[in-house]
Design an enzyme around this catalytic site. Structure first.
Site, PDB file in Angstrom:
ATOM      1  CE  LYS A 122      -3.703   0.271   2.500  1.00 16.15           C
ATOM      2  NZ  LYS A 122      -4.603   0.212   3.666  1.00 16.15           N
ATOM      3  CG  ASP A 123       3.693   4.469   1.209  1.00 20.24           C
ATOM      4  OD1 ASP A 123       3.519   5.103   0.137  1.00 20.24           O
ATOM      5  OD2 ASP A 123       4.233   4.972   2.206  1.00 20.24           O
ATOM      6  CG  LEU A 124       6.342  -0.834  -4.241  1.00 19.67           C
ATOM      7  CD1 LEU A 124       7.265  -1.553  -3.265  1.00 19.67           C
ATOM      8  CD2 LEU A 124       5.882  -1.788  -5.337  1.00 19.67           C
ATOM      9  CB  THR A 165       3.658   8.127  -1.577  1.00 13.51           C
ATOM     10  OG1 THR A 165       4.279   7.771  -0.334  1.00 13.51           O
ATOM     11  CG2 THR A 165       4.471   9.218  -2.256  1.00 13.51           C
TER      12      THR A 165
END
Length: 360
Positions: A122-124, A165
């Site tokens: 969920k935030d790669l 992000t």
């Protein structure tokens, strides 16, 4: 920081650094420290959540957390140190194709291992990928938002408050697509990362949070091969497939991405050219993925969309009623408006998006 500390990445919210040990002290340790003197509770929760995942993360593909450290009023999370540096430090100019493929294969493999553990990152993003590690294999980090749920919904929120992000965020993570978040959301972020590796720039540029949302749900990026002539057409197609707006049109697994990249690398090393082939032939999901597309309601959805667009463009209010028996799918029809509410789709084509942002 003393001279035994080496800052690897300063992301604003938190700073990643390597504390170099003396020969007697043993191995180096990585630390992620919250930058704010009085961090928000949500930031502290993410560190604690990342630590709670340590038994589900394998040091072969992840940077495993060790412990929380509280010192001088600051909170840090200590990690095993696999060596290497954040991928983000290598970006800014296009990577050579062979080099890109070698890195990309390792990253896709690591992401596949994460998904096999039942986790969604969920935030790669490049700052959460370590490359050039001691054994040559990339490692994933930044698991503060990672989910154990195979599928979940993001509620519509103000873009500025969405966790994650925005530059790397899948359309469904914005809460405006009436679609669930699952492992394929990470594949979209992987596509953004690959795009940046190949071209030196992000697929979209935006000046505020709302414009980032608009880009991800409505704009089609210029293919990497159109930005950088040296990018082979097949690799460009792989990236564009990862960047598909709906999860059903993307690669279905990271293993499928890895397989196609390995085929590209074999061609590139043999002949400095990549033959065309059908993408994602080996990307069968390892679990049942029920499509979330709404079928048989095109006319009703188009009525809602056209009415909403007309209201925005004319300023004249209208009332639309959706009726039917309980359970017939009224909410599903209405929820299709999520993807065009902020900003309205009618403004995308008319070029009034900037005016819309000023008006609201």
């Amino acid at each position: 920081m003393d001279n035994k500390e080496n800052v690897l990445w300063d992301g604003g919210e938190r700073v990643l650094w390597r504390e170099q040990s003396s020969a007697a002290a043993g191995h180096n340790v990585l630390f992620a420290r919250l930058a704010a003197e009085q961090p928000m509770p949500a930031s502290l929760d993410r560190l604690a959540h990342e630590l709670a995942l340590k038994d589900e993360l394998d040091s072969a593909w992840a940077v495993r957390p060790l412990r929380l450290v509280r010192e001088n009023g600051q909170v840090s999370l200590a990690f095993e140190d696999p060596g290497g540096e954040p991928l983000a430090r290598l970006l800014g100019t296009p990577l050579e194709i062979g080099y890109f493929l070698e890195l990309a294969i390792g990253i896709a493999a690591a992401l596949g291992k994460l998904h096999q553990r039942g986790l969604v990152h969920k935030d790669l993003k490049p700052a959460h990928i370590l490359v050039h590690c001691a054994d040559g294999q990339p490692r994933l980090t930044g698991f503060g938002l990672a989910s154990r749920l195979p599928r979940e919904r993001q509620a519509p929120e103000a873009p500025e408050t969405i966790a994650g992000t925005l530059a790397y965020m899948a359309p469904e993570q914005t809460g405006r697509m009436n679609r669930s978040i699952d492992s394929r959301s990470d594949l979209y972020a992987l596509g953004v990362t690959f795009y940046q590796m190949l071209t030196g720039v992000l697929p979209f540029s935006a000046t505020d949070a709302m414009e980032w949302v608009h880009c991800h749900i409505a704009r089609t990026p210029l293919p990497p091969s159109a930005r950088v002539e040296a990018v082979p057409a097949v690799i460009s197609r792989i990236v564009m497939k990862l960047l598909a707006k709906t999860a059903e049109e993307r690669y279905q697994t990271a293993a499928g991405v890895e397989h196609d990249l390995r085929r590209c690398l074999a061609d590139w090393q043999r002949q400095r050219h990549i033959d065309d082939f059908t993408l994602d032939e080996h990307g069968t999901p390892d679990r049942l993925m029920i499509p979330e597309k709404l079928y048989g309601r095109e006319r009703e959805v188009e009525t809602l969309v056209s009415t909403f667009t007309r209201i925005v463009e004319t300023g004249v209010p209208e009332l639309v009623l959706v009726s039917g028996y309980s359970g017939i799918g009224k909410s599903s029809v209405v929820n299709e408006l999520h993807k065009i509410l902020v900003p309205p789709r009618g403004l995308f084509a008319s070029g009034k998006f900037d005016q819309y942002k000023r008006d609201i």
